[in-house]
Design an enzyme around this catalytic site. Structure first.
Site, PDB file in Angstrom:
ATOM      1  N   HIS A 303      39.327  23.215 -79.487  1.00 23.20           N
ATOM      2  CA  HIS A 303      38.384  22.939 -80.685  1.00 23.20           C
ATOM      3  C   HIS A 303      38.815  22.001 -81.766  1.00 23.20           C
ATOM      4  CE1 HIS A 303      35.762  24.241 -84.028  1.00 23.20           C
ATOM      5  NE2 HIS A 303      35.065  24.826 -83.364  1.00 23.20           N
ATOM      6  N   ASP A 360      32.672  29.760 -77.218  1.00 24.55           N
ATOM      7  CA  ASP A 360      31.942  29.661 -75.974  1.00 24.55           C
ATOM      8  C   ASP A 360      32.556  30.393 -74.756  1.00 24.55           C
ATOM      9  OD1 ASP A 360      31.099  26.493 -77.391  1.00 24.55           O
ATOM     10  OD2 ASP A 360      29.826  28.022 -77.047  1.00 24.55           O
TER      11      ASP A 360
HETATM   12  C1  SDX Z   1      31.903  24.226 -80.240  1.00 25.81           C
HETATM   13  O1  SDX Z   1      32.862  21.914 -84.373  1.00 25.81           O
HETATM   14  C2  SDX Z   1      32.491  23.058 -84.068  1.00 25.81           C
HETATM   15  O2  SDX Z   1      32.649  23.805 -85.169  1.00 25.81           O
HETATM   16  C3  SDX Z   1      31.971  23.365 -82.923  1.00 25.81           C
HETATM   17  C4  SDX Z   1      31.509  24.897 -82.616  1.00 25.81           C
HETATM   18  C5  SDX Z   1      30.488  25.510 -83.615  1.00 25.81           C
HETATM   19  O3  SDX Z   1      30.167  26.588 -83.573  1.00 25.81           O
HETATM   20  O4  SDX Z   1      29.493  24.522 -84.285  1.00 25.81           O
HETATM   21  O5  SDX Z   1      32.543  25.734 -82.806  1.00 25.81           O
HETATM   22  C6  SDX Z   1      30.933  25.250 -81.309  1.00 25.81           C
HETATM   23  O6  SDX Z   1      31.207  23.182 -79.896  1.00 25.81           O
HETATM   24  C7  SDX Z   1      32.963  24.808 -79.789  1.00 25.81           C
HETATM   25  C8  SDX Z   1      33.631  23.933 -78.496  1.00 25.81           C
HETATM   26  C9  SDX Z   1      32.880  23.747 -77.341  1.00 25.81           C
HETATM   27  N1  SDX Z   1      33.580  22.829 -76.342  1.00 25.81           N
HETATM   28  C10 SDX Z   1      34.122  23.258 -75.138  1.00 25.81           C
HETATM   29  O7  SDX Z   1      34.639  24.310 -75.041  1.00 25.81           O
HETATM   30  C11 SDX Z   1      34.281  21.934 -74.361  1.00 25.81           C
HETATM   31  C12 SDX Z   1      36.153  21.892 -73.802  1.00 25.81           C
HETATM   32  N2  SDX Z   1      36.640  21.465 -75.070  1.00 25.81           N
HETATM   33  C13 SDX Z   1      37.022  20.146 -75.287  1.00 25.81           C
HETATM   34  O8  SDX Z   1      36.085  19.421 -74.701  1.00 25.81           O
HETATM   35  C14 SDX Z   1      37.465  19.919 -76.897  1.00 25.81           C
HETATM   36  O9  SDX Z   1      38.605  20.809 -77.148  1.00 25.81           O
HETATM   37  C15 SDX Z   1      36.370  19.853 -77.970  1.00 25.81           C
HETATM   38  C16 SDX Z   1      35.425  18.852 -77.762  1.00 25.81           C
HETATM   39  C17 SDX Z   1      35.945  21.134 -78.178  1.00 25.81           C
HETATM   40  C18 SDX Z   1      37.447  19.240 -79.094  1.00 25.81           C
HETATM   41  O10 SDX Z   1      37.733  17.944 -78.734  1.00 25.81           O
HETATM   42  P1  SDX Z   1      38.693  17.025 -79.877  1.00 25.81           P
HETATM   43  O11 SDX Z   1      38.770  17.671 -81.020  1.00 25.81           O
HETATM   44  O12 SDX Z   1      38.083  15.629 -79.865  1.00 25.81           O
HETATM   45  O13 SDX Z   1      39.898  17.170 -79.295  1.00 25.81           O
HETATM   46  P2  SDX Z   1      40.492  16.161 -77.968  1.00 25.81           P
HETATM   47  O14 SDX Z   1      39.349  15.767 -76.844  1.00 25.81           O
HETATM   48  O15 SDX Z   1      40.886  14.936 -78.735  1.00 25.81           O
HETATM   49  O16 SDX Z   1      41.603  16.809 -77.045  1.00 25.81           O
HETATM   50  C19 SDX Z   1      42.628  16.861 -77.719  1.00 25.81           C
HETATM   51  C20 SDX Z   1      43.812  16.819 -76.671  1.00 25.81           C
HETATM   52  C21 SDX Z   1      43.595  15.944 -75.540  1.00 25.81           C
HETATM   53  O17 SDX Z   1      44.530  15.670 -74.800  1.00 25.81           O
HETATM   54  P3  SDX Z   1      45.257  14.372 -75.029  1.00 25.81           P
HETATM   55  O18 SDX Z   1      44.350  12.833 -74.991  1.00 25.81           O
HETATM   56  O19 SDX Z   1      45.700  14.411 -76.592  1.00 25.81           O
HETATM   57  O20 SDX Z   1      46.442  14.175 -74.040  1.00 25.81           O
HETATM   58  O21 SDX Z   1      43.712  18.103 -75.910  1.00 25.81           O
HETATM   59  C22 SDX Z   1      43.169  18.123 -74.626  1.00 25.81           C
HETATM   60  C23 SDX Z   1      42.623  16.571 -74.620  1.00 25.81           C
HETATM   61  O22 SDX Z   1      42.548  16.122 -73.331  1.00 25.81           O
HETATM   62  N3  SDX Z   1      42.232  19.010 -74.562  1.00 25.81           N
HETATM   63  C24 SDX Z   1      41.744  19.577 -73.344  1.00 25.81           C
HETATM   64  C25 SDX Z   1      40.704  20.568 -73.761  1.00 25.81           C
HETATM   65  N4  SDX Z   1      40.342  20.376 -75.030  1.00 25.81           N
HETATM   66  C26 SDX Z   1      41.115  19.414 -75.524  1.00 25.81           C
HETATM   67  N5  SDX Z   1      42.325  19.650 -72.189  1.00 25.81           N
HETATM   68  C27 SDX Z   1      41.883  20.794 -71.216  1.00 25.81           C
HETATM   69  N6  SDX Z   1      40.937  21.453 -71.492  1.00 25.81           N
HETATM   70  C28 SDX Z   1      40.356  21.578 -72.745  1.00 25.81           C
HETATM   71  N7  SDX Z   1      39.283  22.365 -72.835  1.00 25.81           N
END
Ligand code: SDX
Length: 426
Positions: A303, A360
């Site tokens: 998140h 989710d």
């Molecule tokens: C919702 O914003 C809100 O409030 C949203 C929400 C709401 O109620 O409105 O809470 C609803 O959208 C919840 C999130 C649902 N999405 C997912 O579950 C999809 C999987 N999660 C990710 O794609 C990610 O965690 C996000 C999109 C939710 C957040 O992305 P960020 O903040 O841009 O974080 P990032 O992509 O920069 O990740 C930071 C690091 C990265 O590694 P590095 O590049 O630093 O090495 O963490 C890793 C990412 O690769 N990472 C994950 C991961 N999520 C982040 N690695 C593996 N699996 C994951 N799920």
């Protein structure tokens, strides 16, 4: 207090504003005028786009408050309609206010008969979110008596219509996909009971609402109602900042929510859990999630704000067990989810990146047990989040400081160059 920003030996002070709780903000509105430079914050990781009193999140502590009330208490003791009133009006309703609000919403649940014809234009296998984008946007063509967004009364009726009609529109999207007739709303039912009947009922017989299901779904709606300035809420605010029709703004929010990185993750998470299938396959997917060269991510994990357990996921995780047990459903996916969570939360990669289950991760297991196809999961998220979107839109419209949102950029394209006639190009 002020923050000093100096560049090339030339500095200026910028006001620091404190909120009631949470991080202070540095007011950089004069930065470009002072320095000829923009801030640069793709994804807005360090940017506050507005002032708001509706929802507060402490990502480090895993805290979520709606108008100051903890989400755990609202999920335990409130109802979705009461939370909708709270988000819109700032206070919990007394009995008279509650009854009046319920009466108002109940009497706006029907949609114009012409709206039903919009569904006929879609293929039966159209994704419900595609239908929701189209049909909710089409509402902007129907309510010419509530489009003066500068009239508080017209803004209020637009809010009530949207909260009231989303269950009807979502249920119609489901009915259309299964080739069953639409059911009209029934005023004697609760908000969520009405939605269940319109979704799963048929004209051939009375539909009996299961109170366990009604309660679980109402709790799910509460948990999805609002969440500060997330991507889809920011989309609604940006669309609304131009003075656009409120129904069109909500359609924009639905479009943004659909993405798998946002609201679409509930559908993707259950599909991922089903693809993993057995707990013994979990290590393979954990390895993929950690592999930089593999675009795979654990859906329902991570998140932007929560660097602790999403409080909504905690409530949903507990509710999943209760609902499946009460309905006598044994779904191996729940065991897989629990084992995946256990393994991930003890893995250094997830620990150091502070990746926890989010809203989710478990919601789809409950929705599936209730009988919804995965394609409806994000439509249900949109149904609930419409209340948060429209409360945030209202707050923005009442903000006297409000201006059209217009970010700038870091330009890295070509500098000026002269046109080359076709005959002279290589
Ligand atoms: C919702 O914003 C809100 O409030 C949203 C929400 C709401 O109620 O409105 O809470 C609803 O959208 C919840 C999130 C649902 N999405 C997912 O579950 C999809 C999987 N999660 C990710 O794609 C990610 O965690 C996000 C999109 C939710 C957040 O992305 P960020 O903040 O841009 O974080 P990032 O992509 O920069 O990740 C930071 C690091 C990265 O590694 P590095 O590049 O630093 O090495 O963490 C890793 C990412 O690769 N990472 C994950 C991961 N999520 C982040 N690695 C593996 N699996 C994951 N799920």
């Amino acid at each position: 207090m002020t923050a000093t920003i100096s560049i090339d030996g030339k500095g200026a002070d910028y006001p620091v504003h404190a909120g009631s709780i949470g991080p202070e903000v540095i007011d950089i509105r004069k930065l470009y005028g002072n320095t000829g430079r923009f801030t640069y914050d793709p994804g807005f990781t360090s940017t506050a786009s507005c002032e708001s009193k509706i929802t507060y999140i402490d990502g480090d502590q895993g805290v979520l408050l709606h108008r100051g009330y903890p989400i755990e208490q609202l999920a335990e003791h409130s109802s979705f309609l009461e939370v909708a009133y709270l988000l819109l009006n700032g206070e919990l309703p007394n009995q008279k206010e509650h009854d009046e609000f319920k009466y108002l919403i109940t009497r706006h649940t029907m949609v114009h008969e012409q709206l039903a014809t919009f569904y006929r234009g879609f293929r039966r296998d159209a994704h419900p979110m595609a239908i929701m984008c189209g049909v909710v946007g089409a509402l902007s063509a129907f309510y010419h008596d509530s489009t003066d967004i500068h009239d508080p009364k017209q803004r209020e009726i637009a809010c009530h219509r949207l909260i009231a009609k989303m269950p009807t529109i979502a249920a119609m999207a489901y009915k259309y996909s299964v080739g069953q007739p639409f059911l009209y709303p029934k005023n004697s039912l609760s908000y969520t009971g009405n939605f269940l009947r319109m979704t799963f009922g048929v004209p051939a017989e009375e539909y009996e609402i299961n109170p366990v299901v009604e309660d679980a779904l109402d709790k799910i709606f509460i948990l999805h109602a609002d969440h500060e300035q997330n991507a889809s809420t920011s989309t609604v605010r940006l669309a609304g900042s131009s003075g656009a029709n409120p129904f069109a703004c909500i359609a924009a929010g639905i479009a943004c929510l659909w993405g798998p990185a946002h609201g679409g993750a509930n559908e993707a998470a259950l599909e991922m859990l089903r693809e993993i299938g057995r707990p013994e396959r979990i290590p393979e997917y954990i390895a993929r999630a950690k592999n930089k060269d593999d675009p795979f991510r654990l859906m329902g994990f991570g998140h932007r704000v929560y660097k602790n357990y999403d409080p909504r996921a905690k409530v949903l995780g507990a509710a999943a067990t209760k609902v499946l047990d009460t309905l006598g459903i044994s779904d191996p996916v729940l065991d897989t989810a629990r084992e995946l969570e256990r393994i991930a939360l003890s893995d250094d990669y997830f620990i150091e990146k502070k990746l926890y289950p989010n809203v989710d991760f478990y919601s789809g297991i409950i929705l599936s047990a209730i009988g919804f196809p995965t394609s409806m999961f994000t439509a249900l998220f949109a149904l609930a989040r419409t209340t948060g979107w429209i409360a945030q839109w209202t707050e923005m419209m009442e903000d006297t400081d409000q201006r059209i949102g217009r970010p700038r950029q870091l330009y890295t394209g070509h500098g000026p160059r002269d046109y080359v006639p076709l005959a002279q190009r290589g």
